[in-house]
Design a protein around this motif. Sequence first.
Motif, PDB file in Angstrom:
ATOM      1  N   VAL A  95       0.831  -1.194   0.000  1.00 50.22           N
ATOM      2  CA  VAL A  95       0.000   0.000   0.000  1.00 50.22           C
ATOM      3  C   VAL A  95       0.874   1.256   0.000  1.00 50.22           C
ATOM      4  O   VAL A  95       1.768   1.393   0.828  1.00 50.22           O
ATOM      5  CB  VAL A  95      -0.953   0.033   1.222  1.00 50.22           C
ATOM      6  N   PRO A  96       0.641   2.156  -0.944  1.00 48.99           N
ATOM      7  CA  PRO A  96       1.332   3.445  -0.911  1.00 48.99           C
ATOM      8  C   PRO A  96       0.849   4.242   0.300  1.00 48.99           C
ATOM      9  O   PRO A  96      -0.332   4.202   0.651  1.00 48.99           O
ATOM     10  CB  PRO A  96       0.897   4.111  -2.220  1.00 48.99           C
ATOM     11  N   VAL A  97       1.749   4.975   0.933  1.00 50.15           N
ATOM     12  CA  VAL A  97       1.426   5.705   2.149  1.00 50.15           C
ATOM     13  C   VAL A  97       1.541   7.208   1.900  1.00 50.15           C
ATOM     14  O   VAL A  97       2.514   7.680   1.307  1.00 50.15           O
ATOM     15  CB  VAL A  97       2.370   5.281   3.299  1.00 50.15           C
ATOM     16  N   HIS A  98       0.549   7.958   2.353  1.00 45.94           N
ATOM     17  CA  HIS A  98       0.572   9.412   2.220  1.00 45.94           C
ATOM     18  C   HIS A  98       1.783   9.972   2.962  1.00 45.94           C
ATOM     19  O   HIS A  98       2.170   9.467   4.030  1.00 45.94           O
ATOM     20  CB  HIS A  98      -0.717  10.010   2.782  1.00 45.94           C
ATOM     21  N   LYS A  99       2.354  11.039   2.427  1.00 47.46           N
ATOM     22  CA  LYS A  99       3.586  11.594   2.995  1.00 47.46           C
ATOM     23  C   LYS A  99       3.418  12.051   4.444  1.00 47.46           C
ATOM     24  O   LYS A  99       4.387  12.097   5.207  1.00 47.46           O
ATOM     25  CB  LYS A  99       4.088  12.750   2.137  1.00 47.46           C
ATOM     26  N   ASP A 100       2.175  12.393   4.841  1.00 48.72           N
ATOM     27  CA  ASP A 100       1.977  12.873   6.205  1.00 48.72           C
ATOM     28  C   ASP A 100       2.047  11.763   7.252  1.00 48.72           C
ATOM     29  O   ASP A 100       2.033  12.039   8.462  1.00 48.72           O
ATOM     30  CB  ASP A 100       0.629  13.605   6.323  1.00 48.72           C
ATOM     31  N   MET A 117      12.290  -5.766   6.374  1.00 50.70           N
ATOM     32  CA  MET A 117      12.341  -5.637   7.825  1.00 50.70           C
ATOM     33  C   MET A 117      11.008  -6.064   8.422  1.00 50.70           C
ATOM     34  O   MET A 117       9.951  -5.841   7.836  1.00 50.70           O
ATOM     35  CB  MET A 117      12.609  -4.182   8.243  1.00 50.70           C
ATOM     36  N   LEU A 118      11.066  -6.679   9.598  1.00 53.82           N
ATOM     37  CA  LEU A 118       9.859  -6.964  10.349  1.00 53.82           C
ATOM     38  C   LEU A 118       9.579  -5.774  11.266  1.00 53.82           C
ATOM     39  O   LEU A 118      10.479  -5.294  11.947  1.00 53.82           O
ATOM     40  CB  LEU A 118      10.021  -8.236  11.193  1.00 53.82           C
ATOM     41  N   PRO A 119       8.341  -5.280  11.291  1.00 48.71           N
ATOM     42  CA  PRO A 119       8.033  -4.128  12.140  1.00 48.71           C
ATOM     43  C   PRO A 119       8.077  -4.505  13.616  1.00 48.71           C
ATOM     44  O   PRO A 119       7.824  -5.651  13.988  1.00 48.71           O
ATOM     45  CB  PRO A 119       6.615  -3.740  11.713  1.00 48.71           C
ATOM     46  N   THR A 120       8.406  -3.525  14.445  1.00 50.07           N
ATOM     47  CA  THR A 120       8.409  -3.707  15.892  1.00 50.07           C
ATOM     48  C   THR A 120       7.437  -2.699  16.508  1.00 50.07           C
ATOM     49  O   THR A 120       6.886  -1.839  15.822  1.00 50.07           O
ATOM     50  CB  THR A 120       9.810  -3.486  16.483  1.00 50.07           C
ATOM     51  N   ALA A 121       7.256  -2.807  17.815  1.00 47.00           N
ATOM     52  CA  ALA A 121       6.322  -1.908  18.501  1.00 47.00           C
ATOM     53  C   ALA A 121       6.749  -0.452  18.396  1.00 47.00           C
ATOM     54  O   ALA A 121       5.919   0.458  18.486  1.00 47.00           O
ATOM     55  CB  ALA A 121       6.201  -2.320  19.964  1.00 47.00           C
ATOM     56  N   SER A 122       8.034  -0.212  18.197  1.00 49.75           N
ATOM     57  CA  SER A 122       8.536   1.161  18.142  1.00 49.75           C
ATOM     58  C   SER A 122       8.795   1.659  16.716  1.00 49.75           C
ATOM     59  O   SER A 122       9.326   2.751  16.529  1.00 49.75           O
ATOM     60  CB  SER A 122       9.839   1.273  18.954  1.00 49.75           C
ATOM     61  N   SER A 123       8.418   0.869  15.713  1.00 53.17           N
ATOM     62  CA  SER A 123       8.687   1.264  14.323  1.00 53.17           C
ATOM     63  C   SER A 123       7.942   2.544  13.946  1.00 53.17           C
ATOM     64  O   SER A 123       6.777   2.737  14.314  1.00 53.17           O
ATOM     65  CB  SER A 123       8.279   0.146  13.360  1.00 53.17           C
ATOM     66  N   VAL A 124       8.629   3.395  13.210  1.00 57.61           N
ATOM     67  CA  VAL A 124       8.072   4.657  12.727  1.00 57.61           C
ATOM     68  C   VAL A 124       8.169   4.665  11.204  1.00 57.61           C
ATOM     69  O   VAL A 124       9.168   4.203  10.637  1.00 57.61           O
ATOM     70  CB  VAL A 124       8.838   5.856  13.325  1.00 57.61           C
ATOM     71  N   VAL A 125       7.143   5.193  10.549  1.00 56.14           N
ATOM     72  CA  VAL A 125       7.155   5.278   9.088  1.00 56.14           C
ATOM     73  C   VAL A 125       8.219   6.280   8.653  1.00 56.14           C
ATOM     74  O   VAL A 125       8.265   7.409   9.158  1.00 56.14           O
ATOM     75  CB  VAL A 125       5.777   5.707   8.549  1.00 56.14           C
ATOM     76  N   GLN A 126       9.082   5.844   7.740  1.00 59.32           N
ATOM     77  CA  GLN A 126      10.128   6.729   7.228  1.00 59.32           C
ATOM     78  C   GLN A 126       9.928   6.950   5.732  1.00 59.32           C
ATOM     79  O   GLN A 126       9.277   6.153   5.047  1.00 59.32           O
ATOM     80  CB  GLN A 126      11.517   6.123   7.476  1.00 59.32           C
ATOM     81  N   GLU A 127      10.507   8.041   5.243  1.00 64.89           N
ATOM     82  CA  GLU A 127      10.385   8.346   3.820  1.00 64.89           C
ATOM     83  C   GLU A 127      11.012   7.228   2.992  1.00 64.89           C
ATOM     84  O   GLU A 127      12.105   6.753   3.287  1.00 64.89           O
ATOM     85  CB  GLU A 127      11.090   9.663   3.507  1.00 64.89           C
ATOM     86  N   GLY A 128      10.286   6.802   1.974  1.00 72.02           N
ATOM     87  CA  GLY A 128      10.784   5.743   1.098  1.00 72.02           C
ATOM     88  C   GLY A 128      10.387   4.347   1.528  1.00 72.02           C
ATOM     89  O   GLY A 128      10.641   3.379   0.799  1.00 72.02           O
ATOM     90  N   ASP A 129       9.761   4.213   2.694  1.00 70.44           N
ATOM     91  CA  ASP A 129       9.327   2.887   3.150  1.00 70.44           C
ATOM     92  C   ASP A 129       8.292   2.312   2.188  1.00 70.44           C
ATOM     93  O   ASP A 129       7.420   3.032   1.685  1.00 70.44           O
ATOM     94  CB  ASP A 129       8.708   2.957   4.544  1.00 70.44           C
ATOM     95  N   GLN A 130       8.374   1.001   1.949  1.00 70.52           N
ATOM     96  CA  GLN A 130       7.337   0.283   1.220  1.00 70.52           C
ATOM     97  C   GLN A 130       6.673  -0.654   2.220  1.00 70.52           C
ATOM     98  O   GLN A 130       7.345  -1.504   2.825  1.00 70.52           O
ATOM     99  CB  GLN A 130       7.927  -0.517   0.060  1.00 70.52           C
ATOM    100  N   LEU A 131       5.365  -0.492   2.398  1.00 66.26           N
ATOM    101  CA  LEU A 131       4.638  -1.254   3.410  1.00 66.26           C
ATOM    102  C   LEU A 131       3.808  -2.359   2.769  1.00 66.26           C
ATOM    103  O   LEU A 131       3.102  -2.122   1.781  1.00 66.26           O
ATOM    104  CB  LEU A 131       3.727  -0.336   4.217  1.00 66.26           C
ATOM    105  N   THR A 146      -4.468   8.487   2.785  1.00 66.77           N
ATOM    106  CA  THR A 146      -5.072   9.705   3.338  1.00 66.77           C
ATOM    107  C   THR A 146      -4.219  10.212   4.493  1.00 66.77           C
ATOM    108  O   THR A 146      -3.695   9.419   5.276  1.00 66.77           O
ATOM    109  CB  THR A 146      -6.483   9.398   3.841  1.00 66.77           C
ATOM    110  N   PRO A 147      -4.079  11.528   4.630  1.00 65.47           N
ATOM    111  CA  PRO A 147      -3.301  12.048   5.767  1.00 65.47           C
ATOM    112  C   PRO A 147      -3.904  11.587   7.093  1.00 65.47           C
ATOM    113  O   PRO A 147      -5.128  11.516   7.224  1.00 65.47           O
ATOM    114  CB  PRO A 147      -3.425  13.573   5.602  1.00 65.47           C
ATOM    115  N   PRO A 148      -3.082  11.274   8.077  1.00 70.44           N
ATOM    116  CA  PRO A 148      -3.614  10.890   9.391  1.00 70.44           C
ATOM    117  C   PRO A 148      -4.276  12.059  10.083  1.00 70.44           C
ATOM    118  O   PRO A 148      -4.068  13.220   9.704  1.00 70.44           O
ATOM    119  CB  PRO A 148      -2.354  10.450  10.143  1.00 70.44           C
ATOM    120  N   GLU A 149      -5.088  11.765  11.065  1.00 71.08           N
ATOM    121  CA  GLU A 149      -5.743  12.819  11.818  1.00 71.08           C
ATOM    122  C   GLU A 149      -4.689  13.727  12.434  1.00 71.08           C
ATOM    123  O   GLU A 149      -3.740  13.261  13.071  1.00 71.08           O
ATOM    124  CB  GLU A 149      -6.608  12.212  12.923  1.00 71.08           C
ATOM    125  N   GLY A 150      -4.842  15.011  12.198  1.00 73.54           N
ATOM    126  CA  GLY A 150      -3.858  15.952  12.696  1.00 73.54           C
ATOM    127  C   GLY A 150      -2.755  16.240  11.694  1.00 73.54           C
ATOM    128  O   GLY A 150      -1.877  17.059  11.932  1.00 73.54           O
TER     129      GLY A 150
END
Length: 221
Positions: free
Chosen positions: A151-156, A183-197, A215-219
């Motif tokens: 899934v492509p992820v919105h930049k926000d 990579m396997l995601p962990t509880a502390s994983s953060v979305v970074q630029e260029g990530d493919q999910l 869609t941009p996340p809330e906020g």
Amino acid sequence: MHVVIMGCGRVGSTLAHSLESRGHSVAVIDQDADAFRRLGPDFAGIIVTGAGFDGEVLRQAGIERADAFAAVSSGDNSNIISARLARETFGVSRVAARIYDQRRAQVYERLGIPTVATVRWTADRMLRHLVPEGNVEIFRDPTSTVSIIEVPVHKDWIGRPLRQLEETAGTRVAYLTRFGIGMLPTASSVVQEGDQLYVLVTDDIAASVTAVAATPPEGGH
């Protein structure tokens, strides 16, 4: 392990060398004796000329002591017949067959024979590179219930916890690639630029999950 491979084309010969390099014993079956030239002079395994759905040919290849069997010839019917023979007659626990017809592949998966549907897999991989905004299916389980889609992820979403995206979309991220490395995601994983999910979905939520990710996340902005 002892592995029997039916088919000495490009896939079969490559698989044979890969297995042998890992220390496994290998036997290769093909009806065309010239096909064994692909194995080269350094191949130390067994070669048997004949049909992979012939019980005697399989015995010559050591099927009775085999831990695994791969049917990778160019014929769907030959592959599935030999795969069923290996499993049902000789009791080989690990069996896989290459299938070109995706409709057949789904049927054989339900029979408990893992298949690699090469045409569908190749087309999906090409589509993912050509049309990256689509939610191209990467994997589907044998019951055809759960799949993994990119899934492509919105930049926000960049900088947001991966867990937040999962909770908002109602899914789980199976894995991600970052700088070309899985990579396997962990509880502390953060979305970074260029990530493919790559996320787990059922057919009824695939569209909504894709929409949430795009869609941009809330906020967000």
